[in-house]
Scaffold this active site. Structure first.
Site, short mmCIF file in Angstrom:
data_model
loop_
_atom_site.label_atom_id
_atom_site.label_comp_id
_atom_site.label_asym_id
_atom_site.label_seq_id
_atom_site.Cartn_x
_atom_site.Cartn_y
_atom_site.Cartn_z
N LYS A 1 37.08 46.95 50.09
CA LYS A 1 37.16 45.87 49.10
C LYS A 1 38.58 45.30 48.98
O LYS A 1 38.78 44.10 49.05
CB LYS A 1 36.69 46.38 47.74
CG LYS A 1 37.06 45.47 46.59
CD LYS A 1 36.80 46.14 45.24
CE LYS A 1 37.39 45.35 44.09
NZ LYS A 1 38.83 45.55 43.91
N ASN A 2 39.55 46.21 48.80
CA ASN A 2 40.89 45.70 48.50
C ASN A 2 41.57 45.07 49.71
O ASN A 2 42.53 44.33 49.54
CB ASN A 2 41.76 46.80 47.88
CG ASN A 2 41.36 47.05 46.42
OD1 ASN A 2 40.61 46.27 45.84
ND2 ASN A 2 41.85 48.14 45.85
N CYS B 1 39.52 43.85 36.36
CA CYS B 1 39.38 45.01 35.47
C CYS B 1 40.49 45.04 34.45
O CYS B 1 41.66 44.83 34.77
CB CYS B 1 39.41 46.31 36.30
SG CYS B 1 37.91 46.54 37.25
N ARG C 1 48.72 44.28 32.93
CA ARG C 1 48.89 44.28 34.39
C ARG C 1 49.76 43.08 34.77
O ARG C 1 49.27 42.03 35.19
CB ARG C 1 47.53 44.22 35.09
CG ARG C 1 46.68 45.45 34.78
CD ARG C 1 45.32 45.38 35.45
NE ARG C 1 45.39 45.63 36.87
CZ ARG C 1 44.32 45.66 37.67
NH1 ARG C 1 43.12 45.44 37.17
NH2 ARG C 1 44.44 45.89 38.96
N ASP D 1 42.55 54.55 41.67
CA ASP D 1 41.18 54.04 41.68
C ASP D 1 40.14 55.14 41.87
O ASP D 1 38.93 54.87 41.84
CB ASP D 1 41.02 52.98 42.80
CG ASP D 1 41.64 51.66 42.38
OD1 ASP D 1 42.13 51.54 41.24
OD2 ASP D 1 41.64 50.72 43.21
N ARG E 1 30.89 44.57 41.39
CA ARG E 1 32.06 43.86 41.91
C ARG E 1 32.62 44.57 43.14
O ARG E 1 33.24 43.95 43.99
CB ARG E 1 33.18 43.86 40.85
CG ARG E 1 33.05 42.84 39.76
CD ARG E 1 34.32 42.78 38.95
NE ARG E 1 35.43 42.91 39.86
CZ ARG E 1 36.56 43.56 39.62
NH1 ARG E 1 36.75 44.14 38.47
NH2 ARG E 1 37.52 43.63 40.52
C1 UD1 Z 1 45.74 46.95 43.39
C2 UD1 Z 1 44.26 47.17 43.53
C3 UD1 Z 1 43.75 48.08 42.43
C4 UD1 Z 1 44.55 49.39 42.41
C5 UD1 Z 1 46.04 49.12 42.43
C6 UD1 Z 1 46.88 50.38 42.62
C7 UD1 Z 1 43.52 45.08 44.47
C8 UD1 Z 1 42.82 43.79 44.27
N1 UD1 Z 1 43.62 45.87 43.42
O1 UD1 Z 1 45.93 46.35 42.12
O2 UD1 Z 1 42.38 48.35 42.69
O3 UD1 Z 1 44.25 50.07 41.21
O4 UD1 Z 1 46.38 48.23 43.49
O5 UD1 Z 1 46.50 51.04 43.81
O6 UD1 Z 1 43.95 45.42 45.55
N2 UD1 Z 1 53.01 45.99 38.34
C9 UD1 Z 1 54.05 45.39 37.71
N3 UD1 Z 1 54.40 44.13 38.11
C10 UD1 Z 1 53.77 43.48 39.13
C11 UD1 Z 1 52.71 44.12 39.77
C12 UD1 Z 1 52.34 45.38 39.37
O7 UD1 Z 1 54.64 45.94 36.78
O8 UD1 Z 1 54.14 42.35 39.45
C13 UD1 Z 1 52.61 47.34 37.93
C14 UD1 Z 1 51.15 47.40 37.46
O9 UD1 Z 1 51.02 47.05 36.10
C15 UD1 Z 1 50.81 48.84 37.74
C16 UD1 Z 1 51.59 49.14 39.03
O10 UD1 Z 1 52.61 48.18 39.08
O11 UD1 Z 1 51.30 49.65 36.70
C17 UD1 Z 1 50.79 49.08 40.29
O12 UD1 Z 1 50.12 47.83 40.35
P1 UD1 Z 1 49.69 47.15 41.72
O13 UD1 Z 1 49.90 48.13 42.83
O14 UD1 Z 1 50.35 45.82 41.81
O15 UD1 Z 1 48.18 46.96 41.48
P2 UD1 Z 1 47.31 45.68 41.75
O16 UD1 Z 1 47.83 44.94 42.94
O17 UD1 Z 1 47.13 44.94 40.49
#
Ligand code: UD1
Length: 429
Positions: free
Chosen positions: A22-23, A117, A122, A304, A397
């Site tokens: 998915k991701n 989610c 986030r 996850d 989803r």
């Molecule tokens: C992606 C995955 C999600 C998974 C996550 C961590 C997708 C669509 N989703 O989410 O399923 O749970 O990776 O493996 O691929 N953060 C910041 N600033 C940013 C971005 C992230 O502070 O600009 C923080 C987030 O709040 C979180 C951490 O970094 O605490 C990790 O987030 P991130 O790896 O970016 O997750 P997603 O890309 O949202």
């Protein structure tokens, strides 16, 4: 509105085939915007998130041809950024990848603030930081993100390891002028997959899978054919479900190395996990042992797969400690649902203390989000009596044919329409 009705207590037996990741898919579809020509994507998971993204691309003017339910041809030659379907974008977190791909394709981007989610705050500040470093101006207002600028290669040091930001910067940088470097990059298998997809289409990306990714900008990407890797988290979910329910399941079409952290944890709990070249066999006989689990970026234990293992730890002997170290917000909302089934779990900040060995009883519970929903299904499979899981659209989803695959393993689970909804008093029947 639909629910799952689960009669708990069956052991799981048989074989199951894991779908495409998915991701990876939710990044590769927006990435197709960068491709000048037809790209063919195989092993696309049949889930609502990929459908939504294909609809968004179609709304931009892309030609989409489904060759089979898991194989698609995308031709973005005639897309225009003005026509995006923002109502669809709002629904799904991965629409943030259109920032990188639209900037790369058009020199401007407009997307909505990401949905998906909801397990706490986030932020996307690291995505913004990356785009700004590449020369774009980014403006967030009224629920929209606007980007503008001709992109030039740059060095970006992420303040936080972020899957989304790493991929988004990679997307933006692959057709930027000159060389880019992403430091403190995330290393998840789907990051490597997106980089390999882009390279197949003519990009020049090296180092994906390490914490330093180097991208030499190329003038344009060309069409090609690509097969998405198997879904690490879908496989993890069935491995954990087998550990919880007992039984023996061969999980096929996986990359066992991507599952090392899951296999290690399940073995620590007393489950047998055997690895083969592209499958894993999970054999479980109770009782399980309680363990400590701490979520971390890859190759650590994935956030996850945190709700699913917590559900099973309620059935393991002794006290287990689960620490959520990736998300600062609350990724424990589902714990209230598990408590309705009799689980004894105390949440203190980012830690959940699980008192194991207390049998669960069926109840009417909600899927709070995608992985929390999977956890409630696993809890229902382990519980005595009948469990109804509401809000299953979250689960759909991200899990292809969840009910069908579990049924093929002997689980007693079915999809029912809401009129079948029981009164609360029936829920532990
Ligand atoms: C992606 C995955 C999600 C998974 C996550 C961590 C997708 C669509 N989703 O989410 O399923 O749970 O990776 O493996 O691929 N953060 C910041 N600033 C940013 C971005 C992230 O502070 O600009 C923080 C987030 O709040 C979180 C951490 O970094 O605490 C990790 O987030 P991130 O790896 O970016 O997750 P997603 O890309 O949202």
């Amino acid at each position: 509105m639909e629910q799952y009705r689960i009669q708990g207590g069956n052991r799981l037996h048989g074989e199951i085939e894991i779908s495409g990741a998915k991701n990876a898919a939710v990044a590769i579809i927006p990435a197709a915007l960068l491709v000048n020509g037809v790209c063919r994507i195989e092993n696309l998971p049949e889930i609502s998130d990929t459908e939504t993204l294909l609809h968004i691309l179609r709304s931009l003017g892309a030609e989409i041809r489904m060759l089979t339910p898991s194989s698609v041809e995308i031709d973005c030659t005639r897309v225009t950024w003005q026509n995006a379907d923002y109502d669809l974008m709002r629904k799904i977190r991965a629409s943030y990848y259109f920032i990188g791909s639209m900037l790369g394709r058009f020199g401007h981007a407009q997307t909505t603030m990401p949905g998906g989610c909801n397990f706490g705050v986030r932020p996307i500040d690291q995505h913004e930081k990356g785009m700004r470093a590449l020369g774009a101006s980014i403006d967030v207002r009224n629920g929209f993100i606007f980007g503008e600028g001709r992109l030039r290669g740059a060095e970006v040091h992420l303040d936080k390891v972020s899957v989304g930001a790493t991929i988004n910067i990679m997307l933006a940088a692959c057709t930027a002028e000159g060389k880019s470097i992403i430091r403190n990059a995330a290393r998840e298998p789907h990051i490597v997959d997106v980089a390999t997809f882009l390279n197949t289409m003519g990009a020049d990306i090296r180092g994906a899978g390490t914490d330093t990714i180097k991208i030499n900008g190329v003038p344009a990407l060309h069409g090609g054919s690509y097969t998405i890797i198997p879904d690490q988290i879908e496989a993890a979910t069935y491995m954990i479900a087998t550990a919880g329910c007992g039984g023996e399941v061969l999980i096929k079409n996986v990359i066992p190395k991507h599952l090392d952290c899951i296999s290690a944890k399940l073995r620590e709990m007393g489950t047998v996990v055997e690895e083969y070249p592209d499958s894993v066999l999970v054999r479980s006989s109770h009782p399980l042992r309680g363990v400590s689990v701490k979520t971390q970026p890859y190759p650590g234990y994935p956030t996850d797969a945190q709700p699913q293992i917590t559900a099973v730890l309620t059935q393991a002997r002794g006290t287990s400690i689960v620490t959520e170290d990736v998300y600062e917000g609350n990724r424990y909302k589902y714990v209230n649902e598990l408590r309705k089934m009799g689980a004894q779990i105390r949440v203190e900040g980012k830690t959940a203390i699980v008192e194991g060995g207390i049998p669960l009883t069926g109840a009417l519970v909600a899927a709070c989000d995608l992985r929390a929903g999977a956890a409630m299904v696993i809890a229902g499979l382990c519980a005595r009596g009948t469990t109804w899981v509401e809000d299953v659209h979250f689960i759909e989803r991200g899990y292809q044919d969840f009910v069908g695959k579990l049924r093929s393993l002997g689980a007693d689970i079915q999809l029912v329409e809401l009129p079948d909804r029981p009164l609360a008093g029936d829920a532990t029947a």
